[in-house]
Scaffold this active site. Structure first.
Site, PDB file in Angstrom:
ATOM      1  N   HIS A 235       4.383 -18.210  14.352  1.00  0.00           N
ATOM      2  CA  HIS A 235       3.148 -17.495  14.682  1.00  0.00           C
ATOM      3  C   HIS A 235       2.013 -17.999  13.803  1.00  0.00           C
ATOM      4  CE1 HIS A 235       3.595 -13.957  11.555  1.00  0.00           C
ATOM      5  NE2 HIS A 235       3.798 -15.129  11.016  1.00  0.00           N
TER       6      HIS A 235
ATOM      7  N   CYS B  11      -1.419 -17.727   6.253  1.00  0.00           N
ATOM      8  CA  CYS B  11      -0.927 -17.397   7.607  1.00  0.00           C
ATOM      9  C   CYS B  11      -1.952 -17.741   8.678  1.00  0.00           C
ATOM     10  CB  CYS B  11      -0.570 -15.919   7.701  1.00  0.00           C
ATOM     11  SG  CYS B  11       0.706 -15.440   6.542  1.00  0.00           S
TER      12      CYS B  11
ATOM     13  N   HIS C 196       3.303 -21.198  11.427  1.00  0.00           N
ATOM     14  CA  HIS C 196       4.488 -21.295  10.565  1.00  0.00           C
ATOM     15  C   HIS C 196       5.567 -20.390  11.156  1.00  0.00           C
ATOM     16  CE1 HIS C 196       2.312 -17.754   9.192  1.00  0.00           C
ATOM     17  NE2 HIS C 196       3.503 -17.266   8.871  1.00  0.00           N
TER      18      HIS C 196
ATOM     19  N   HIS D  26       9.310 -17.889  10.999  1.00  0.00           N
ATOM     20  CA  HIS D  26      10.117 -16.911  10.260  1.00  0.00           C
ATOM     21  C   HIS D  26      11.457 -16.736  10.966  1.00  0.00           C
ATOM     22  CE1 HIS D  26       6.868 -15.453   7.706  1.00  0.00           C
ATOM     23  NE2 HIS D  26       6.083 -15.392   8.779  1.00  0.00           N
TER      24      HIS D  26
ATOM     25  N   ASP E 260      12.888 -15.629  20.970  1.00  0.00           N
ATOM     26  CA  ASP E 260      13.595 -16.595  20.117  1.00  0.00           C
ATOM     27  C   ASP E 260      13.108 -18.027  20.352  1.00  0.00           C
ATOM     28  OD1 ASP E 260      15.460 -17.270  18.161  1.00  0.00           O
ATOM     29  OD2 ASP E 260      16.981 -17.740  19.673  1.00  0.00           O
ATOM     30  N   HIS E 261      12.818 -18.717  19.246  1.00  0.00           N
ATOM     31  CA  HIS E 261      12.353 -20.111  19.287  1.00  0.00           C
ATOM     32  C   HIS E 261      11.088 -20.269  20.141  1.00  0.00           C
ATOM     33  CE1 HIS E 261      16.125 -20.756  17.280  1.00  0.00           C
ATOM     34  NE2 HIS E 261      15.776 -21.996  17.025  1.00  0.00           N
TER      35      HIS E 261
ATOM     36  N   GLU F 281      10.395  -9.562   8.340  1.00  0.00           N
ATOM     37  CA  GLU F 281       9.804 -10.889   8.531  1.00  0.00           C
ATOM     38  C   GLU F 281      10.270 -11.846   7.437  1.00  0.00           C
ATOM     39  OE1 GLU F 281       5.675 -11.695  10.492  1.00  0.00           O
ATOM     40  OE2 GLU F 281       5.406 -11.493   8.345  1.00  0.00           O
TER      41      GLU F 281
HETATM   42 NI    NI Z   1       4.078 -15.305   8.954  1.00  0.00          NI
END
Ligand code: NI
Length: 308
Positions: A147, A166, A172, A174, A212-213, A259
């Site tokens: 995100h 961010c 990036h 998580h 996911d992904h 997260e």
């Molecule tokens: Ni983040």
């Protein structure tokens, strides 16, 4: 001064999920290997509530609590088959939520138990808080996603001031850990507040596959206009799951999203939030009546699980 304390304990036992009206093959089709006789180490978190006594304790953990747990729970169940040891597990399948219900009632005469959490493995928890047949079930799972935190109406500099690293344009990732907690009435036969497989499939197919992904900002239309912070992702998951969970016959209680190891957030189901608000208003009204002062704020004092 009322306080609560929690004691963790564990026992190892085998168990099985078999409905007598089904063949072994049908039971295995429905419950998987749990229709055989798997073993598990059941972890317990026993919460005890009460006033702090002259010795500075709610209850003596090393004597009273430990002895009661050992005598009434651990010794009778350790190394046994649950279904064949206690009558409660003969009529009703020993699911985590039913085990927590059973242990609560077995311990209550000896300890002022507030709640018991039972976890046969990391992904599943049952919880009972002494409220009739109502209990909670938590399924834990995870997904990985990328995100970027930014508002389209702001410049990169402005976004960086708000979101720090961010806000960097390439995003990036998580590894998100998700816990979905539902509550409902325990079925006296299956021992479940909701069909476990249906709920598990719903979480996997209804949200994990979607997130996911992915790069959340561009791959999920909802995040076109909504910043995918952990809070907003948790709200999106809640809104995606609430109605399907209701259709399964349970209520979404809570979404917990981790997260990172340091950052997590929780959002409650809408009906739970409404119940809490109603309870707060009710509590405030009673307090105001008692004090004759409509402006005095009052704490939430209902004992329903929804207020915890
Ligand atoms: Ni983040």
């Amino acid at each position: 001064m009322v306080c609560s304390i929690t004691r963790r304990a564990s026992f190892s036992a085998s168990y099985y999920y078999r409905l007598p009206e089904l063949s072994q093959a049908d039971n295995e089709a429905r419950f998987g290997i749990q229709a055989r006789s798997p073993g598990a180490t059941f972890w317990l978190w026993v919460k005890i509530i009460g006033p702090v006594d002259e010795f500075g304790m709610v209850a003596n953990l090393s004597t009273q609590v430990k002895r009661s747990l050992t005598r009434y729970i651990l010794n009778p169940l350790n190394g046994r088959n649950l279904n064949e040891t206690w009558a409660e597990f003969t009529e009703t399948l020993p699911t985590p939520e039913w085990i927590s219900h059973t242990l609560w009632h077995r311990l209550k005469p000896h300890l002022n138990v507030a709640s018991i959490v039972v976890s046969p493995h990391e992904q599943v928890r049952g919880e009972y808080l002494g409220d009739g047949m109502e209990a909670r079930l938590t399924i834990r799972t995870h997904f990985s996603a990328a995100h970027r935190l930014s508002l389209t109406r702001l410049t990169l500099i402005q976004n960086s001031e708000i979101y720090g690293k961010c806000a960097r344009p390439s995003g990036h990732g998580h590894n998100y850990h998700l816990a979905v907690t539902v509550q409902g009435e325990i079925d006296p036969k299956s021992g479940m507040v909701v069909d476990f497989k249906s709920l598990n499939d719903l979480i996997e197919n209804g949200i994990i596959k979607e997130l996911d992904h992915r790069f959340l900002n561009t791959d999920i239309p909802y995040f076109d206009q909504v910043v995918p912070t952990a809070e907003n992702i948790a709200i999106y998951i809640r809104d995606s799951l609430e109605t399907p969970i209701k259709n399964l016959g349970a209520t979404l209680y809570k979404i917990e999203l981790h997260e990172t190891d340091n950052n997590s957030c929780e959002v409650y189901g809408k009906s739970v939030t409404e119940a809490k608000t109603e309870a707060k208003i009710e509590s405030q009204s009673l307090e105001q009546l008692a004090q004759g002062s409509p402006s005095t704020p009052a704490p939430v004092s209902n004992s329903r699980p929804a207020s915890v």
